[in-house]
Design a protein around this motif. Structure first.
Motif, mmCIF file in Angstrom:
data_model
loop_
_atom_site.group_PDB
_atom_site.id
_atom_site.type_symbol
_atom_site.label_atom_id
_atom_site.label_comp_id
_atom_site.label_asym_id
_atom_site.label_seq_id
_atom_site.Cartn_x
_atom_site.Cartn_y
_atom_site.Cartn_z
ATOM 1 N N GLU A 81 0.842 -1.198 0.000
ATOM 2 C CA GLU A 81 0.000 0.000 0.000
ATOM 3 C C GLU A 81 0.874 1.243 0.000
ATOM 4 O OE1 GLU A 81 -3.669 1.732 -0.265
ATOM 5 O OE2 GLU A 81 -3.362 -0.418 -0.016
ATOM 6 N N GLY A 82 0.559 2.188 -0.882
ATOM 7 C CA GLY A 82 1.292 3.437 -0.938
ATOM 8 C C GLY A 82 2.420 3.473 -1.950
ATOM 9 N N LEU A 83 2.782 2.313 -2.516
ATOM 10 C CA LEU A 83 3.808 2.327 -3.563
ATOM 11 C C LEU A 83 3.215 2.947 -4.834
ATOM 12 C CD1 LEU A 83 5.468 -1.212 -3.275
ATOM 13 C CD2 LEU A 83 6.319 0.970 -2.419
ATOM 14 N N PRO A 84 4.050 3.564 -5.677
ATOM 15 C CA PRO A 84 3.536 4.113 -6.928
ATOM 16 C C PRO A 84 2.860 3.020 -7.756
ATOM 17 C CG PRO A 84 5.800 4.809 -6.551
ATOM 18 C CD PRO A 84 5.483 3.771 -5.513
ATOM 19 N N GLU A 85 1.795 3.388 -8.439
ATOM 20 C CA GLU A 85 1.044 2.450 -9.274
ATOM 21 C C GLU A 85 1.009 2.940 -10.712
ATOM 22 O OE1 GLU A 85 -2.846 1.870 -7.615
ATOM 23 O OE2 GLU A 85 -2.047 1.329 -5.648
ATOM 24 N N GLN A 86 1.077 2.011 -11.656
ATOM 25 C CA GLN A 86 0.971 2.363 -13.070
ATOM 26 C C GLN A 86 0.058 1.359 -13.754
ATOM 27 O OE1 GLN A 86 4.656 2.575 -15.275
ATOM 28 N NE2 GLN A 86 3.680 3.760 -16.871
ATOM 29 N N ARG A 87 -0.871 1.859 -14.521
ATOM 30 C CA ARG A 87 -1.790 1.015 -15.281
ATOM 31 C C ARG A 87 -1.129 0.623 -16.605
ATOM 32 N NH1 ARG A 87 -7.365 1.206 -14.483
ATOM 33 N NH2 ARG A 87 -7.543 1.085 -16.744
ATOM 34 N N THR A 88 -1.409 -0.611 -17.066
ATOM 35 C CA THR A 88 -0.836 -1.050 -18.331
ATOM 36 C C THR A 88 -1.365 -0.222 -19.499
ATOM 37 O OG1 THR A 88 -2.545 -2.756 -18.526
ATOM 38 C CG2 THR A 88 -0.433 -3.406 -17.562
ATOM 39 N N ASP A 89 -2.631 0.201 -19.413
ATOM 40 C CA ASP A 89 -3.201 0.975 -20.518
ATOM 41 C C ASP A 89 -2.688 2.413 -20.567
ATOM 42 O OD1 ASP A 89 -4.587 1.857 -18.280
ATOM 43 O OD2 ASP A 89 -6.577 1.584 -19.150
ATOM 44 N N GLU A 90 -1.913 2.820 -19.575
ATOM 45 C CA GLU A 90 -1.313 4.148 -19.554
ATOM 46 C C GLU A 90 0.204 4.109 -19.791
ATOM 47 O OE1 GLU A 90 -2.527 5.660 -15.763
ATOM 48 O OE2 GLU A 90 -4.593 5.988 -16.420
ATOM 49 N N TYR A 91 0.746 2.933 -20.046
ATOM 50 C CA TYR A 91 2.179 2.767 -20.280
ATOM 51 C C TYR A 91 2.405 2.811 -21.786
ATOM 52 C CZ TYR A 91 6.865 0.723 -19.871
ATOM 53 O OH TYR A 91 8.216 0.479 -19.935
ATOM 54 N N ALA A 92 2.864 3.946 -22.276
ATOM 55 C CA ALA A 92 2.970 4.203 -23.716
ATOM 56 C C ALA A 92 3.831 3.175 -24.446
ATOM 57 C CB ALA A 92 3.498 5.614 -23.968
ATOM 58 N N ALA A 93 4.985 2.816 -23.897
ATOM 59 C CA ALA A 93 5.871 1.868 -24.575
ATOM 60 C C ALA A 93 5.200 0.517 -24.787
ATOM 61 C CB ALA A 93 7.163 1.695 -23.776
ATOM 62 N N LEU A 94 4.430 0.078 -23.819
ATOM 63 C CA LEU A 94 3.710 -1.186 -23.950
ATOM 64 C C LEU A 94 2.608 -1.073 -25.001
ATOM 65 C CD1 LEU A 94 3.104 -4.081 -22.985
ATOM 66 C CD2 LEU A 94 1.595 -3.057 -21.259
ATOM 67 N N GLN A 95 1.866 0.009 -24.980
ATOM 68 C CA GLN A 95 0.787 0.210 -25.948
ATOM 69 C C GLN A 95 1.336 0.290 -27.375
ATOM 70 O OE1 GLN A 95 -2.429 -0.122 -25.103
ATOM 71 N NE2 GLN A 95 -1.627 -0.516 -23.059
ATOM 72 N N GLU A 96 2.490 0.926 -27.537
ATOM 73 C CA GLU A 96 3.113 1.012 -28.865
ATOM 74 C C GLU A 96 3.518 -0.359 -29.378
ATOM 75 O OE1 GLU A 96 6.353 3.779 -28.444
ATOM 76 O OE2 GLU A 96 4.985 5.413 -27.885
ATOM 77 N N ARG A 97 4.061 -1.190 -28.512
ATOM 78 C CA ARG A 97 4.447 -2.550 -28.914
ATOM 79 C C ARG A 97 3.223 -3.355 -29.354
ATOM 80 N NH1 ARG A 97 9.742 -4.157 -27.158
ATOM 81 N NH2 ARG A 97 10.711 -2.473 -25.990
ATOM 82 N N TRP A 98 2.137 -3.235 -28.587
ATOM 83 C CA TRP A 98 0.918 -3.955 -28.978
ATOM 84 C C TRP A 98 0.366 -3.419 -30.285
ATOM 85 C CZ3 TRP A 98 -0.640 -8.501 -27.737
ATOM 86 C CH2 TRP A 98 -0.303 -9.059 -26.501
ATOM 87 N N ALA A 99 0.408 -2.108 -30.477
ATOM 88 C CA ALA A 99 -0.110 -1.520 -31.715
ATOM 89 C C ALA A 99 0.665 -2.012 -32.932
ATOM 90 C CB ALA A 99 -0.037 0.008 -31.622
ATOM 91 N N LYS A 100 1.969 -2.208 -32.793
ATOM 92 C CA LYS A 100 2.799 -2.700 -33.910
ATOM 93 C C LYS A 100 2.409 -4.102 -34.363
ATOM 94 C CE LYS A 100 6.944 0.018 -33.051
ATOM 95 N NZ LYS A 100 8.355 -0.025 -32.617
ATOM 96 N N VAL A 101 1.888 -4.905 -33.450
ATOM 97 C CA VAL A 101 1.506 -6.266 -33.815
ATOM 98 C C VAL A 101 -0.010 -6.402 -34.004
ATOM 99 C CG1 VAL A 101 3.524 -7.316 -32.726
ATOM 100 C CG2 VAL A 101 1.407 -7.085 -31.397
ATOM 101 N N GLY A 102 -0.711 -5.283 -33.945
ATOM 102 C CA GLY A 102 -2.148 -5.279 -34.206
ATOM 103 C C GLY A 102 -2.972 -5.948 -33.131
ATOM 104 N N GLY A 103 -2.497 -5.894 -31.896
ATOM 105 C CA GLY A 103 -3.217 -6.539 -30.808
ATOM 106 C C GLY A 103 -3.419 -5.615 -29.638
ATOM 107 N N ALA A 104 -3.796 -6.218 -28.534
ATOM 108 C CA ALA A 104 -4.002 -5.491 -27.302
ATOM 109 C C ALA A 104 -3.615 -6.411 -26.135
ATOM 110 C CB ALA A 104 -5.453 -5.060 -27.166
ATOM 111 N N PRO A 105 -3.123 -5.819 -25.049
ATOM 112 C CA PRO A 105 -2.762 -6.650 -23.902
ATOM 113 C C PRO A 105 -3.996 -7.320 -23.302
ATOM 114 C CG PRO A 105 -2.628 -4.328 -23.335
ATOM 115 C CD PRO A 105 -2.914 -4.406 -24.806
ATOM 116 N N ALA A 106 -3.773 -8.466 -22.678
ATOM 117 C CA ALA A 106 -4.872 -9.152 -21.990
ATOM 118 C C ALA A 106 -5.344 -8.296 -20.835
ATOM 119 C CB ALA A 106 -4.388 -10.502 -21.478
ATOM 120 N N SER A 107 -6.629 -8.257 -20.646
ATOM 121 C CA SER A 107 -7.170 -7.445 -19.545
ATOM 122 C C SER A 107 -7.469 -8.291 -18.342
ATOM 123 C CB SER A 107 -8.431 -6.735 -19.983
ATOM 124 O OG SER A 107 -9.363 -7.656 -20.471
#
Length: 148
Positions: free
Chosen positions: A122-148
């Motif tokens: 509790e209290g550690l920084p949090e980051q959502r996968t859908d807000e991580y640009a580098a990850l979203q760019e990688r998925w976009a290059k392969v025409g997919g989306a990360p598992a939710s």
């Protein structure tokens, strides 16, 4: 009883299980579960073996002289644990369920190997996968989306 489904990441090993109300979910910290999962603990839920129906029999790894673990040899997903004899119970990994959100841990097991620094994050920084640009760019290059 509540019927729930789950399985491995690639979908080759699926299960359906009838769970009683107030299921027995827990965190196992024993060294064998740590090594089997590659993690500091393994979230498990205790079930009756007879209540589990497999669609795609899992592969089994005999992890010790007294126990074995179901898994998928194709994708590597850890699916649970059971004793070789003397028990009609087994454990399934919480994360293998299609919807694990209803499970709440009721206890800890293997406390001698517990890594307490990882219990309360509790209290550690949090980051959502859908807000991580580098990850979203990688998925976009392969025409997919990360598992939710």
């Amino acid at each position: 009883m509540t019927e729930m489904t789950g399985g491995c990441m690639c979908g080759a090993k699926r299960f359906t299980v009838d769970l009683p109300e107030g299921n027995n979910a827990y965190l196992c910290h024993c060294r064998m579960c740590q090594q089997a999962s590659g993690n500091v603990s393994l979230a498990m839920v205790g079930v009756d073996q007879a209540a589990v129906r497999w669609d795609g029999e899992p592969d089994w790894y005999r992890s010790s002289p007294i126990a074995e673990r179901p898994f998928c040899a194709t994708c590597g997903t850890s699916l649970g644990f059971r004793f070789l004899e003397g028990s009609d119970k087994m454990d399934l990994t919480v994360a293998a369920f299609d919807d694990p959100s209803g499970f709440v841990p009721k206890s800890h097991f293997g406390a001698e190997s517990m890594h307490r620094a990882w219990l309360n994050t509790e209290g550690l920084p949090e980051q959502r996968t859908d807000e991580y640009a580098a990850l979203q760019e990688r998925w976009a290059k392969v025409g997919g989306a990360p598992a939710s």
